[in-house]
Design a protein around this motif. Sequence first.
Motif, PDB file in Angstrom:
ATOM      1  N   VAL A  28       4.474   5.536  15.305  1.00 17.58           N
ATOM      2  CA  VAL A  28       4.349   4.423  14.365  1.00 17.58           C
ATOM      3  C   VAL A  28       5.703   3.907  13.899  1.00 17.58           C
ATOM      4  CG1 VAL A  28       3.394   3.681  12.149  1.00 17.58           C
ATOM      5  CG2 VAL A  28       2.098   5.270  13.596  1.00 17.58           C
ATOM      6  N   LEU A  29       6.523   4.801  13.373  1.00 21.07           N
ATOM      7  CA  LEU A  29       7.755   4.371  12.717  1.00 21.07           C
ATOM      8  C   LEU A  29       8.860   4.001  13.705  1.00 21.07           C
ATOM      9  CD1 LEU A  29       7.900   6.934   9.762  1.00 21.07           C
ATOM     10  CD2 LEU A  29       6.743   4.721   9.885  1.00 21.07           C
ATOM     11  N   ILE A  30       8.948   4.745  14.802  1.00 20.32           N
ATOM     12  CA  ILE A  30      10.054   4.508  15.741  1.00 20.32           C
ATOM     13  C   ILE A  30       9.642   3.588  16.881  1.00 20.32           C
ATOM     14  CG2 ILE A  30      11.660   5.615  17.346  1.00 20.32           C
ATOM     15  CD1 ILE A  30      11.524   8.115  15.536  1.00 20.32           C
ATOM     16  N   ASP A  31       8.620   3.984  17.665  1.00 22.36           N
ATOM     17  CA  ASP A  31       8.248   3.203  18.845  1.00 22.36           C
ATOM     18  C   ASP A  31       7.655   1.845  18.471  1.00 22.36           C
ATOM     19  OD1 ASP A  31       9.090   5.330  20.350  1.00 22.36           O
ATOM     20  OD2 ASP A  31       7.082   6.100  20.786  1.00 22.36           O
ATOM     21  N   ALA A  32       6.733   1.833  17.523  1.00 22.48           N
ATOM     22  CA  ALA A  32       6.035   0.582  17.193  1.00 22.48           C
ATOM     23  C   ALA A  32       6.888  -0.346  16.334  1.00 22.48           C
ATOM     24  CB  ALA A  32       4.708   0.884  16.492  1.00 22.48           C
ATOM     25  N   LEU A  33       7.426   0.186  15.246  1.00 20.95           N
ATOM     26  CA  LEU A  33       8.088  -0.676  14.260  1.00 20.95           C
ATOM     27  C   LEU A  33       9.608  -0.621  14.290  1.00 20.95           C
ATOM     28  CD1 LEU A  33       5.759  -0.133  11.158  1.00 20.95           C
ATOM     29  CD2 LEU A  33       5.832  -2.109  12.698  1.00 20.95           C
ATOM     30  N   GLY A  34      10.158   0.430  14.842  1.00 22.47           N
ATOM     31  CA  GLY A  34      11.617   0.544  14.854  1.00 22.47           C
ATOM     32  C   GLY A  34      12.214   0.387  13.471  1.00 22.47           C
ATOM     33  N   ILE A  35      11.667   1.119  12.497  1.00 20.21           N
ATOM     34  CA  ILE A  35      12.077   0.927  11.104  1.00 20.21           C
ATOM     35  C   ILE A  35      13.533   1.300  10.907  1.00 20.21           C
ATOM     36  CG2 ILE A  35       9.737   1.340  10.244  1.00 20.21           C
ATOM     37  CD1 ILE A  35      10.825   4.056   9.197  1.00 20.21           C
ATOM     38  N   LYS A  36      14.176   0.619   9.991  1.00 16.89           N
ATOM     39  CA  LYS A  36      15.562   0.899   9.635  1.00 16.89           C
ATOM     40  C   LYS A  36      15.669   1.556   8.264  1.00 16.89           C
ATOM     41  CE  LYS A  36      16.884  -0.933  13.452  1.00 16.89           C
ATOM     42  NZ  LYS A  36      17.280  -0.026  14.573  1.00 16.89           N
ATOM     43  N   HIS A  37      14.642   1.356   7.444  1.00 11.96           N
ATOM     44  CA  HIS A  37      14.645   1.928   6.095  1.00 11.96           C
ATOM     45  C   HIS A  37      13.194   2.128   5.676  1.00 11.96           C
ATOM     46  CE1 HIS A  37      16.221   2.921   2.159  1.00 11.96           C
ATOM     47  NE2 HIS A  37      15.399   2.053   1.597  1.00 11.96           N
ATOM     48  N   LEU A  38      12.916   3.275   5.037  1.00 12.79           N
ATOM     49  CA  LEU A  38      11.549   3.613   4.630  1.00 12.79           C
ATOM     50  C   LEU A  38      11.529   3.995   3.163  1.00 12.79           C
ATOM     51  CD1 LEU A  38       8.573   4.220   5.521  1.00 12.79           C
ATOM     52  CD2 LEU A  38       9.316   6.578   5.897  1.00 12.79           C
ATOM     53  N   LYS A  39      10.621   3.393   2.422  1.00  9.54           N
ATOM     54  CA  LYS A  39      10.385   3.754   1.023  1.00  9.54           C
ATOM     55  C   LYS A  39       9.044   4.477   0.954  1.00  9.54           C
ATOM     56  CE  LYS A  39      13.029   0.063  -1.188  1.00  9.54           C
ATOM     57  NZ  LYS A  39      13.975   0.974  -1.862  1.00  9.54           N
ATOM     58  N   VAL A  40       9.045   5.688   0.407  1.00  7.22           N
ATOM     59  CA  VAL A  40       7.814   6.475   0.371  1.00  7.22           C
ATOM     60  C   VAL A  40       7.862   7.425  -0.816  1.00  7.22           C
ATOM     61  CG1 VAL A  40       8.678   8.345   1.841  1.00  7.22           C
ATOM     62  CG2 VAL A  40       6.232   7.817   1.836  1.00  7.22           C
ATOM     63  N   GLU A  83      14.075   6.509   1.298  1.00  4.85           N
ATOM     64  CA  GLU A  83      14.337   6.414  -0.139  1.00  4.85           C
ATOM     65  C   GLU A  83      13.039   6.669  -0.902  1.00  4.85           C
ATOM     66  OE1 GLU A  83      15.750   3.004  -3.389  1.00  4.85           O
ATOM     67  OE2 GLU A  83      15.716   2.571  -1.247  1.00  4.85           O
ATOM     68  N   PRO A  84      13.065   7.454  -1.961  1.00  2.00           N
ATOM     69  CA  PRO A  84      11.841   7.706  -2.721  1.00  2.00           C
ATOM     70  C   PRO A  84      11.456   6.496  -3.568  1.00  2.00           C
ATOM     71  CG  PRO A  84      13.686   8.764  -3.809  1.00  2.00           C
ATOM     72  CD  PRO A  84      14.217   8.194  -2.512  1.00  2.00           C
ATOM     73  N   THR A  85      10.169   6.324  -3.737  1.00  2.25           N
ATOM     74  CA  THR A  85       9.694   5.262  -4.624  1.00  2.25           C
ATOM     75  C   THR A  85       9.810   5.743  -6.069  1.00  2.25           C
ATOM     76  OG1 THR A  85       7.425   6.089  -4.437  1.00  2.25           O
ATOM     77  CG2 THR A  85       8.091   4.344  -2.916  1.00  2.25           C
ATOM     78  N   THR A  86       9.931   4.801  -6.977  1.00  2.00           N
ATOM     79  CA  THR A  86      10.072   5.144  -8.391  1.00  2.00           C
ATOM     80  C   THR A  86       8.711   5.121  -9.087  1.00  2.00           C
ATOM     81  OG1 THR A  86      10.520   2.823  -8.884  1.00  2.00           O
ATOM     82  CG2 THR A  86      12.403   4.254  -8.539  1.00  2.00           C
ATOM     83  N   THR A  87       8.601   5.873 -10.142  1.00  2.00           N
ATOM     84  CA  THR A  87       7.364   5.954 -10.925  1.00  2.00           C
ATOM     85  C   THR A  87       7.430   4.979 -12.100  1.00  2.00           C
ATOM     86  OG1 THR A  87       6.972   8.261 -10.338  1.00  2.00           O
ATOM     87  CG2 THR A  87       5.931   7.452 -12.350  1.00  2.00           C
ATOM     88  N   ILE A  88       6.362   4.245 -12.304  1.00  2.00           N
ATOM     89  CA  ILE A  88       6.235   3.355 -13.451  1.00  2.00           C
ATOM     90  C   ILE A  88       5.327   4.030 -14.472  1.00  2.00           C
ATOM     91  CG2 ILE A  88       5.467   1.097 -14.253  1.00  2.00           C
ATOM     92  CD1 ILE A  88       7.964   1.015 -12.514  1.00  2.00           C
ATOM     93  N   GLU A  89       5.780   4.090 -15.718  1.00  2.00           N
ATOM     94  CA  GLU A  89       5.001   4.738 -16.772  1.00  2.00           C
ATOM     95  C   GLU A  89       4.659   3.746 -17.873  1.00  2.00           C
ATOM     96  OE1 GLU A  89       7.060   8.131 -18.238  1.00  2.00           O
ATOM     97  OE2 GLU A  89       6.703   9.337 -16.435  1.00  2.00           O
ATOM     98  N   ILE A  90       3.496   3.959 -18.478  1.00  2.00           N
ATOM     99  CA  ILE A  90       3.075   3.241 -19.681  1.00  2.00           C
ATOM    100  C   ILE A  90       2.675   4.289 -20.704  1.00  2.00           C
ATOM    101  CG2 ILE A  90       1.286   1.764 -20.682  1.00  2.00           C
ATOM    102  CD1 ILE A  90       1.303   0.091 -18.195  1.00  2.00           C
ATOM    103  N   ASP A  91       3.274   4.214 -21.881  1.00  2.00           N
ATOM    104  CA  ASP A  91       3.000   5.187 -22.944  1.00  2.00           C
ATOM    105  C   ASP A  91       3.205   6.619 -22.451  1.00  2.00           C
ATOM    106  OD1 ASP A  91       2.317   3.021 -24.554  1.00  2.00           O
ATOM    107  OD2 ASP A  91       0.188   3.150 -24.049  1.00  2.00           O
ATOM    108  N   GLY A  92       4.224   6.816 -21.601  1.00  2.00           N
ATOM    109  CA  GLY A  92       4.559   8.150 -21.124  1.00  2.00           C
ATOM    110  C   GLY A  92       3.682   8.685 -20.019  1.00  2.00           C
ATOM    111  N   GLN A  93       2.774   7.862 -19.500  1.00  2.00           N
ATOM    112  CA  GLN A  93       1.879   8.301 -18.439  1.00  2.00           C
ATOM    113  C   GLN A  93       2.098   7.463 -17.185  1.00  2.00           C
ATOM    114  OE1 GLN A  93      -2.223   8.706 -19.618  1.00  2.00           O
ATOM    115  NE2 GLN A  93      -3.003   8.749 -17.520  1.00  2.00           N
ATOM    116  N   ARG A  94       2.086   8.132 -16.035  1.00  2.00           N
ATOM    117  CA  ARG A  94       2.311   7.462 -14.763  1.00  2.00           C
ATOM    118  C   ARG A  94       1.155   6.513 -14.447  1.00  2.00           C
ATOM    119  NH1 ARG A  94       0.352   8.996  -9.775  1.00  2.00           N
ATOM    120  NH2 ARG A  94       1.429   8.136  -7.959  1.00  2.00           N
ATOM    121  N   VAL A  95       1.490   5.284 -14.117  1.00  2.00           N
ATOM    122  CA  VAL A  95       0.478   4.313 -13.714  1.00  2.00           C
ATOM    123  C   VAL A  95      -0.061   4.717 -12.343  1.00  2.00           C
ATOM    124  CG1 VAL A  95       0.024   1.903 -13.127  1.00  2.00           C
ATOM    125  CG2 VAL A  95       1.561   2.463 -15.024  1.00  2.00           C
ATOM    126  N   SER A  96      -1.369   4.800 -12.223  1.00  2.00           N
ATOM    127  CA  SER A  96      -1.988   5.229 -10.967  1.00  2.00           C
ATOM    128  C   SER A  96      -3.329   4.548 -10.789  1.00  2.00           C
ATOM    129  CB  SER A  96      -2.190   6.752 -10.964  1.00  2.00           C
ATOM    130  OG  SER A  96      -3.162   7.113 -11.949  1.00  2.00           O
TER     131      SER A  96
END
Length: 313
Positions: free
Chosen positions: A110-122, A151-164
Amino acid sequence: MQLVRGLHNVRPSHHGCVATIGNFDGVHLGHQAILTRLRESAARLSLPSCVIVFEPQPREFFNPETAPVRLTRLRDKLRLFAEAGIDQVLCIAFNKRFRQLSAAEFVQTVLIDALGIKHLKVGDDFRFGCDRRGDYTFLQDAGQQSGFSVEPTTTIEIDGQRVSSTWVRTALANADFALARRLLGRPYSIDGRVMHGKKLGRTLNAPTANVQLKRHRAPLQGVYLVSVQLRSGRHLPGVANIGTRPTVDTTQQAHLEVHVLDFSGDLYGQHIAVTFHKKIRDEQRFESLPELQQAIAADIAQAHTLWQHFHTL
């Protein structure tokens, strides 16, 4: 925005991108932050941005009866991705063959053969592969060997709780539409095409627009005060029942029926958006159609009263 359905439809023009992977159910504020950073990274590298999603979602494939109820269909996700400025979406069929890929095979295929990604956020909690070896560290190692950064994705919080997505589902189950709006960054709505139904509502003096849900379960169940956006852009008040219609139906299939207040016209075939504002009552099974008719009349009367209050806020 370009939609690529399946790896077999990936073309050389899709090769070389900045990508992220996930369910993105609800496309809430946390997801929106990921999409914003994805777009920014793509612009910095002068590459297209790509979101990789799966249909069905993996948990739906493995345990369809116990998987979390969907907040958004694929169609809704794609619209929200486009509004976020994403360049392309790769939608992979999650089937028996695909789920047998090891973590290494997933990266290569997926990442190499199909898309040839240069940067991944996960997310740093992301796991993949039939061997469950795929995680953030695995991706970093693979990237160093194959020439893409992670690169890791960042967490968004509201009132100290992770939005999910789970928090959004809980808010909707509690009919806390103000909280759902804070988490989503927009009011919660369900879009769909108005289909011909049994036309039972007409016999009960409450004609309804039957909206095709294309899902077995819905994140809401009961009778609600709603507003309806028509194809023309008009917003009209209404009362909606979403559920399995236990009085008149035994299929257990989720339905959305909307009675638009003081409206006369033909909505068949129109794509409408139903926004939920307040819960009126739970869905009930009535012993007779006259009892159901009385309840519907009471719901409509209460919706009129509630809408006057909402309209003056």
